[in-house]
Design a protein around this motif. Structure first.
Motif, PDB file in Angstrom:
ATOM      1  N   ARG A   1       1.017  -1.009   0.283  1.00 22.56           N
ATOM      2  CA  ARG A   1      -0.122  -0.026  -0.139  1.00 22.56           C
ATOM      3  C   ARG A   1       1.111   1.086   0.022  1.00 22.56           C
ATOM      4  O   ARG A   1       0.526   2.541  -0.756  1.00 22.56           O
ATOM      5  N   HIS A   2       1.976   1.446   0.599  1.00 23.23           N
ATOM      6  CA  HIS A   2       2.726   2.730   0.719  1.00 23.23           C
ATOM      7  C   HIS A   2       3.480   2.650  -0.375  1.00 23.23           C
ATOM      8  O   HIS A   2       3.831   3.543  -1.578  1.00 23.23           O
ATOM      9  N   GLU A   3       3.788   1.418  -1.782  1.00 26.17           N
ATOM     10  CA  GLU A   3       5.067   1.822  -2.607  1.00 26.17           C
ATOM     11  C   GLU A   3       3.433   2.113  -3.434  1.00 26.17           C
ATOM     12  O   GLU A   3       4.177   2.664  -3.945  1.00 26.17           O
ATOM     13  N   LEU A   4       2.379   1.550  -3.524  1.00 25.10           N
ATOM     14  CA  LEU A   4       1.434   2.046  -4.149  1.00 25.10           C
ATOM     15  C   LEU A   4       0.486   3.642  -3.992  1.00 25.10           C
ATOM     16  O   LEU A   4       0.148   4.351  -5.205  1.00 25.10           O
ATOM     17  N   GLY A   5       0.808   4.362  -2.674  1.00 24.01           N
ATOM     18  CA  GLY A   5       0.843   5.742  -2.422  1.00 24.01           C
ATOM     19  C   GLY A   5      -0.838   5.330  -1.844  1.00 24.01           C
ATOM     20  O   GLY A   5      -1.517   6.218  -1.724  1.00 24.01           O
ATOM     21  N   LEU A   6      -1.141   4.620  -1.105  1.00 24.38           N
ATOM     22  CA  LEU A   6      -2.658   3.936  -1.130  1.00 24.38           C
ATOM     23  C   LEU A   6      -2.843   4.249   0.082  1.00 24.38           C
ATOM     24  O   LEU A   6      -3.856   4.768   0.509  1.00 24.38           O
ATOM     25  N   ASP A   7      -1.483   4.818   0.798  1.00 22.04           N
ATOM     26  CA  ASP A   7      -2.189   5.544   1.933  1.00 22.04           C
ATOM     27  C   ASP A   7      -1.454   6.996   2.172  1.00 22.04           C
ATOM     28  O   ASP A   7      -1.483   7.446   3.362  1.00 22.04           O
ATOM     29  N   GLN A   8      -2.077   7.596   1.158  1.00 23.47           N
ATOM     30  CA  GLN A   8      -1.805   9.294   0.981  1.00 23.47           C
ATOM     31  C   GLN A   8      -2.432   9.397   1.573  1.00 23.47           C
ATOM     32  O   GLN A   8      -4.379   8.713   0.592  1.00 23.47           O
ATOM     33  N   PRO A   9      -3.226  10.991   1.816  1.00 21.28           N
ATOM     34  CA  PRO A   9      -4.601  11.598   1.657  1.00 21.28           C
ATOM     35  C   PRO A   9      -5.227  11.458   0.230  1.00 21.28           C
ATOM     36  O   PRO A   9      -4.035  11.415  -0.995  1.00 21.28           O
ATOM     37  N   LEU A  10      -6.342  11.539   0.103  1.00 21.36           N
ATOM     38  CA  LEU A  10      -7.474  11.452  -1.375  1.00 21.36           C
ATOM     39  C   LEU A  10      -6.498  12.715  -2.293  1.00 21.36           C
ATOM     40  O   LEU A  10      -6.279  12.564  -2.997  1.00 21.36           O
ATOM     41  N   ILE A  11      -6.058  14.563  -1.658  1.00 17.21           N
ATOM     42  CA  ILE A  11      -6.129  14.960  -2.430  1.00 17.21           C
ATOM     43  C   ILE A  11      -4.497  15.301  -3.298  1.00 17.21           C
ATOM     44  O   ILE A  11      -4.020  15.197  -4.099  1.00 17.21           O
ATOM     45  N   LEU A  12      -3.569  13.840  -1.927  1.00 12.98           N
ATOM     46  CA  LEU A  12      -2.034  13.866  -2.469  1.00 12.98           C
ATOM     47  C   LEU A  12      -2.014  13.165  -3.862  1.00 12.98           C
ATOM     48  O   LEU A  12      -2.071  13.616  -4.736  1.00 12.98           O
ATOM     49  N   ARG A  13      -3.139  12.174  -3.667  1.00  9.71           N
ATOM     50  CA  ARG A  13      -3.220  10.909  -4.605  1.00  9.71           C
ATOM     51  C   ARG A  13      -4.196  11.634  -5.994  1.00  9.71           C
ATOM     52  O   ARG A  13      -3.184  11.236  -6.988  1.00  9.71           O
ATOM     53  N   TYR A  14      -4.698  12.313  -5.404  1.00  8.60           N
ATOM     54  CA  TYR A  14      -5.058  13.217  -6.796  1.00  8.60           C
ATOM     55  C   TYR A  14      -4.219  13.899  -7.831  1.00  8.60           C
ATOM     56  O   TYR A  14      -4.447  13.786  -8.927  1.00  8.60           O
ATOM     57  N   GLY A  15      -3.204  14.196  -7.017  1.00 10.34           N
ATOM     58  CA  GLY A  15      -2.308  15.723  -7.646  1.00 10.34           C
ATOM     59  C   GLY A  15      -1.733  14.935  -8.264  1.00 10.34           C
ATOM     60  O   GLY A  15      -1.113  15.008  -9.721  1.00 10.34           O
ATOM     61  N   ARG A  16      -1.484  13.560  -7.477  1.00 14.21           N
ATOM     62  CA  ARG A  16      -0.323  12.772  -8.120  1.00 14.21           C
ATOM     63  C   ARG A  16      -0.644  12.620  -9.755  1.00 14.21           C
ATOM     64  O   ARG A  16       0.191  11.970 -11.208  1.00 14.21           O
ATOM     65  N   TRP A  17      -2.083  11.579  -9.661  1.00 12.27           N
ATOM     66  CA  TRP A  17      -2.217  11.264 -10.330  1.00 12.27           C
ATOM     67  C   TRP A  17      -2.457  12.292 -11.525  1.00 12.27           C
ATOM     68  O   TRP A  17      -2.240  11.834 -13.092  1.00 12.27           O
ATOM     69  N   LEU A  18      -2.953  13.480 -11.022  1.00  7.74           N
ATOM     70  CA  LEU A  18      -3.458  14.467 -12.363  1.00  7.74           C
ATOM     71  C   LEU A  18      -2.121  15.249 -12.866  1.00  7.74           C
ATOM     72  O   LEU A  18      -2.310  14.861 -14.214  1.00  7.74           O
ATOM     73  N   ALA A  19      -1.139  14.718 -12.697  1.00 11.21           N
ATOM     74  CA  ALA A  19       0.108  15.800 -12.685  1.00 11.21           C
ATOM     75  C   ALA A  19       0.677  14.094 -13.664  1.00 11.21           C
ATOM     76  O   ALA A  19       1.209  14.735 -15.404  1.00 11.21           O
ATOM     77  N   GLY A  20       0.247  13.065 -13.600  1.00 10.53           N
ATOM     78  CA  GLY A  20       1.137  11.940 -14.837  1.00 10.53           C
ATOM     79  C   GLY A  20       0.505  11.820 -15.672  1.00 10.53           C
ATOM     80  O   GLY A  20       0.651  11.469 -16.729  1.00 10.53           O
ATOM     81  N   VAL A  21      -1.409  12.226 -15.582  1.00 11.30           N
ATOM     82  CA  VAL A  21      -1.993  12.217 -17.115  1.00 11.30           C
ATOM     83  C   VAL A  21      -1.709  13.154 -17.904  1.00 11.30           C
ATOM     84  O   VAL A  21      -1.282  13.334 -19.053  1.00 11.30           O
ATOM     85  N   MET A  22      -1.762  14.732 -17.024  1.00 13.54           N
ATOM     86  CA  MET A  22      -0.675  15.502 -18.080  1.00 13.54           C
ATOM     87  C   MET A  22       0.303  15.282 -18.112  1.00 13.54           C
ATOM     88  O   MET A  22       0.377  15.895 -19.877  1.00 13.54           O
ATOM     89  N   SER A  23       0.930  14.792 -17.576  1.00 16.79           N
ATOM     90  CA  SER A  23       2.523  14.503 -18.690  1.00 16.79           C
ATOM     91  C   SER A  23       2.298  13.265 -19.393  1.00 16.79           C
ATOM     92  O   SER A  23       3.624  12.698 -19.728  1.00 16.79           O
ATOM     93  N   GLY A  24       1.771  12.666 -19.482  1.00 19.06           N
ATOM     94  CA  GLY A  24       1.455  11.858 -20.382  1.00 19.06           C
ATOM     95  C   GLY A  24       1.634   9.861 -19.773  1.00 19.06           C
ATOM     96  O   GLY A  24       1.551   8.818 -20.213  1.00 19.06           O
TER      97      GLY A  24
END
Length: 315
Positions: A52-75
């Motif tokens: 869970r820590h490796e996948l980032g599932l233990d992080q707060p929702l807003i941080l996980r969303y920001g990381r996912w959105l940044a990845g989507v924007m960068s491809g």
């Protein structure tokens, strides 16, 4: 007009941002834990916590969303939990099947519906109107997957002319791959052609009663010239709207036909990701479908400005 296009584009970006937030929040509320599904129920708590820590599932929702959105924007769409490969590659691979299938289906739908709808409107009471009405009613009433089964029975089982299912891949040759998509495209196109026939007929009938159509007739133009040069171009707006909606439906909603013909398309990928609780794949595929709808609406809006001078003058 440039200012209008810019405002529409900014609205498109804002809508995509809101949709991405909603998609991420809804996916996070789904029951089940991706780490538990990946490791199984017999794994230890320490191993589960480490994954869970490796996948980032233990992080707060807003941080996980920001990381996912940044990845989507960068491809970078992330790594699939189930397949262990980049999601971007999975989507591109499946899209190479679904996109040509949707394009073939929408072209076939337009090729059938537009002439039939126009002729039914311009020759009311003729055989064309009867054929258009019957075709529209029958094709709308028949589900696409049922049409697919009938095509397999007729052209594959009985006649042996077409493959019953599967997709050889574009690297095996253009013609074999295209042949594998013909019957699925026909099955998808038939219900859409029935709906589009009705829309085209209604749009042409309504435009025929406009003042400019009567004026063109009064100037001595032939009926066919008035129809194809004046009436049909001015009736295209509702037709284009329906075509845009149908194309997005064909890309996102072809999962039943893809399953009947065993095609490795984008719809089947979404269904498999849902059953396997592969959240990152689900998020990216649903976002792609949503972005397709939003971008297609944007393109349709721009097409209004191209075909209707009245709208260009209004802006």
């Amino acid at each position: 007009m440039i200012a209008l296009v810019l405002r529409r584009f900014l609205g498109l970006l804002f809508t995509l941002l809101i949709v991405s937030l909603l998609i991420f929040a809804v996916m996070d509320l789904l029951p089940g834990d991706p780490a538990s599904i990946m490791l199984g129920t017999s794994t230890s708590l320490e191993t589960l916590s480490a994954l869970r820590h490796e996948l980032g599932l233990d992080q707060p929702l807003i941080l996980r969303y920001g990381r996912w959105l940044a990845g989507v924007m960068s491809g970078n769409l992330g790594q699939s939990y189930t397949y262990g490969v980049p999601v971007a590659g999975l989507i591109a691979e499946r899209l190479s099947v679904t996109l040509p299938l949707a394009l073939m289906a929408i072209m076939l739908s337009v090729a059938i519906a537009l002439p039939l709808g126009v002729l039914a409107a311009s020759r009311r009471g003729s055989i064309f109107a009867v054929i258009a009405t019957l075709f529209s009613q029958i094709s709308i009433a028949l589900p696409a997957f049922w049409v697919a089964l009938l095509l397999i029975i007729l052209f594959s089982t009985m006649l042996g002319l077409m493959p019953a299912g599967g997709f050889p891949g574009w690297n095996e040759g253009f013609l074999p791959a295209l042949q594998a998509l013909v019957m699925p495209a026909v099955a998808l196109a038939m219900p859409q052609a029935g709906v589009l026939t009705r829309v085209a007929r209604s749009a042409v009938l309504e435009t025929m009663h406009e003042d400019f159509a009567r004026t063109a007739m009064a100037k001595g133009l032939s009926s066919s010239a008035v129809l194809w040069r004046h009436i049909v171009p001015n009736a295209l707006i509702p037709i284009l709207t329906m075509i845009g909606l149908q194309f997005t439906f064909l890309v996102a909603g072809a999962v039943l036909v893809e399953n009947v013909f065993n095609l490795p398309g984008l719809g089947r990928l979404a269904l498999q990701a849902l059953s396997q609780r592969d959240i990152i794949v689900m998020q990216d595929v649903v976002l792609f479908f949503a972005a397709l709808v939003i971008v297609m609406n944007f393109i349709v809006d721009l097409s209004y400005l191209a075909i209707d001078p009245r709208m260009r003058k209004a802006v």
